[in-house]
Design a protein around this motif. Structure first.
Motif, short mmCIF file in Angstrom:
data_model
loop_
_atom_site.label_atom_id
_atom_site.label_comp_id
_atom_site.label_asym_id
_atom_site.label_seq_id
_atom_site.Cartn_x
_atom_site.Cartn_y
_atom_site.Cartn_z
N GLN A 1 -21.76 -51.19 66.48
CA GLN A 1 -20.60 -50.35 66.19
C GLN A 1 -21.01 -49.08 65.45
O GLN A 1 -20.40 -48.03 65.61
N ARG A 2 -22.09 -49.20 64.65
CA ARG A 2 -22.50 -48.06 63.82
C ARG A 2 -24.04 -47.93 63.88
O ARG A 2 -24.74 -48.18 62.90
N ALA B 1 -25.18 -42.88 56.41
CA ALA B 1 -25.68 -43.53 57.62
C ALA B 1 -26.41 -44.82 57.31
O ALA B 1 -26.13 -45.88 57.88
N ALA C 1 -24.64 -48.27 58.46
CA ALA C 1 -25.06 -48.65 59.81
C ALA C 1 -25.15 -50.17 59.94
O ALA C 1 -25.44 -50.88 58.97
N ASP C 2 -24.94 -50.65 61.15
CA ASP C 2 -25.17 -52.07 61.43
C ASP C 2 -26.46 -52.30 62.22
O ASP C 2 -27.01 -53.39 62.20
N HIS D 1 -19.05 -45.32 70.11
CA HIS D 1 -19.60 -44.91 68.81
C HIS D 1 -18.95 -43.64 68.27
O HIS D 1 -19.42 -43.10 67.26
N TRP E 1 -17.71 -43.57 64.63
CA TRP E 1 -18.86 -43.57 63.72
C TRP E 1 -19.51 -42.18 63.66
O TRP E 1 -19.83 -41.67 62.58
#
Length: 540
Positions: free
Chosen positions: A203-204, A258, A262-263, A327, A330
């Protein structure tokens, strides 16, 4: 197969020319005269320096900018030991540097010849390959093999020394095979597939592009992968400029947002060292993409770690046909953080203070640096500001000491950059501490008509040490330099030009004069000693 005749110097240089070597950097020494003879006869440029470390740093710059071997030729004993910092820098930076050392004669070994020492135990720890060649007719093939080792991922420096009788002696009818192609390891396709699925489904997601993206000719492939998967890109080292600052997926000011949000973070072509928080990104899964298995992080367990030809790996990312998550939200969030960061820094770039803030220096430099200018960092806090505020528009235009952090690279890097690009702006950004390591090599630049602009941030202290020591102990020692020193006068005395700047409003005119001068020109900027770079990373 072609056969060639010649002395050891002829054979060594012929082998390296097959890999594109057209210049050598050196400080004169009798042990290596045949290499100079070979260069003179064959039109190979000889660039000589005042300290051997500059010769190796210059070769490193050529190796990094041109992505082929850079050559330094060092005389025996102290010539080699003076070059060890340059070899170590090349090792940390993955630069395919070839160092040829002179060596006392083998037939008299143990009798006490001038500078008789075995170099190999000293250099083995910081090279991919180190050897002594004892037979003249083996010089061509073994030098060719050494250069190939330097170029094979993961790239790095090699060292070969030639005893006096080997390099001076003649060999006839030596087989001279063409330079072989550089081998590239093929990545495990399952690991590549796992990596791209993680990025696509995240997702990120975030991509970090490092120096090996440039070294591996993978900048276009990385851009295509980022665009295909719609992933924001940050960069360090020579990865800077992989995406131009104007690109919708290029970010530099939103790193905290970020890395904190972030994932999945894909780190491509750079180690998970202190510059990236040792790979500790909170809850994010890490994908580590490297050009060789030896570069995989041992202190982190990545969710995926494909290793091999970066172009092929990134091309597979770009051609992924599976489901890609949306995305855009994001990207928009990071763009908002990026814009806010740029807005906050604008005041610093325009700071009208006395003494001058380093940020103002870079605010003015940004206005005069061309898009293809090569900028070179050699310093601590002053160069940290350069990394923060200067944004390369093209890949392969940023040189700094890298994770080894060795000061004194500036003049050598400048030589290598100017030899590589005769018509571009070459700008060295140097702290006043770093100036003490290599400024004498301005004479080498002047004598060989290699014009560069040198900007010294002169705060009269070792800023990277003084401020932290104060914070820890409440005092500092061994962290002061003479304030207000005229480094520009040093350059003038060596045949160049320069000036000292004390007021922010005088920076623009000084930079205009520097870039128009056509000579080594030093702009000595007296900066605020109380200004400390806001460092947040843990260096150890």
């Amino acid at each position: 197969m072609t056969q060639i005749d010649g002395h050891g110097g002829d054979l060594a240089l012929a082998a390296l020319r097959g890999f594109g070597v057209e210049e050598l950097f050196t400080l004169s020494g009798a042990h290596v005269f045949p290499l100079y003879d070979a260069a003179h006869k064959n039109g190979v440029r000889i660039v000589d320096v005042r300290h051997e470390q500059s010769a190796v740093f210059a070769a490193e710059a050529v190796a990094k900018l041109q992505r082929r071997p850079g050559l330094a030729v060092l005389t025996a004993g102290p010539g080699v030991t003076n070059g060890v910092s340059g070899l170590t820098s090349a090792s940390f930076n993955g630069a395919p540097v070839v160092v040829i050392g002179g060596r006392a004669p083998q037939f008299r070994w143990g009798s006490g010849s001038l500078q008789e020492m075995d170099h190999l135990p000293i250099v083995r720890a910081v090279t991919k390959h180190a050897e002594t060649i004892f037979a003249t007719d083996e010089v061509y093939s073994r030098m060719q093999a050494a250069a190939l080792a330097a170029l094979t991922p993961h790239r790095g420096p090699v060292f070969v020394d030639l005893p006096l009788e080997v390099v001076f002696s003649q060999a006839d009818g030596v087989d001279a095979a063409p330079a072989p192609a550089v081998p590239h390891e093929e990545a495990d396709p399952d690991e590549v597939a796992r990596a791209v699925r993680l990025l696509a489904a995240a997702q990120r997601p975030v991509i970090v592009a490092g120096s090996d993206v440039w070294a591996g000719h993978a900048t276009a492939a990385l851009r295509e992968a980022a665009e295909a998967l719609r992933v924001p890109v940050f960069a360090n080292g020579m990865g800077r400029g992989t995406l131009p600052p104007s690109h919708a997926l290029a970010f530099s000011r939103a790193r905290k947002a970020a890395f904190g949000g972030a994932d999945v973070i894909a780190v491509v072509g750079t180690p998970l060292d202190f510059r990236l928080g040792f790979g500790d990104f909170g809850g994010a899964q890490v994908v580590h993409v490297t050009d060789a298995p030896s570069q995989r992080a041992g202190h982190v367990t990545p969710a995926a770690a494909p290793s091999g030809d970066l172009r092929a790996i990134l091309a597979a990312f770009a051609s992924y046909t599976g489901l890609v998550a949306d995305h855009e939200e994001w990207i928009e969030a990071l763009r908002a953080a990026e814009d806010a960061g740029r807005a906050r820094e604008q005041q610093a770039l325009e700071a009208d203070t006395d003494p001058i803030k380093p940020s103002r220096v870079y605010g003015e430099l940004r206005k005069v640096l061309a898009e293809d200018a090569v900028t070179i960092g050699d310093g601590g806090d002053f160069v940290s500001y350069a990394g923060k505020y200067l944004e390369p528009s093209q890949p392969g235009t940023w040189l700094d000491p890298g994770p080894y952090g060795c000061l004194g690279t500036g003049m050598g890097y400048a030589m290598g950059a100017r030899v590589t690009y005769p018509d571009r702006q070459i700008c060295v950004l140097m702290g006043d501490g770093a100036a003490g390591f290599s400024l004498m090599d301005v004479e080498s630049l002047v004598r060989q008509q290699l014009p560069v602009v040198i900007v010294v941030g002169n705060n009269g202290i070792w800023g990277l040490e003084k401020h932290p020591m104060r914070n820890i102990y409440g005092y500092d020692v061994a962290a002061d330099l003479q304030p207000g020193l005229r480094y520009d006068d040093v350059v003038k005395a060596l045949g160049g030009a320069g000036e000292t700047v004390e007021k922010p409003g005088d920076l623009a005119g000084a930079f205009d004069r520097a870039f128009a001068s056509g000579v080594p020109y030093l702009v000595n900027v007296l900066t605020d000693p109380e200004d400390a770079y806001p460092r947040s990373s843990n260096l150890a």
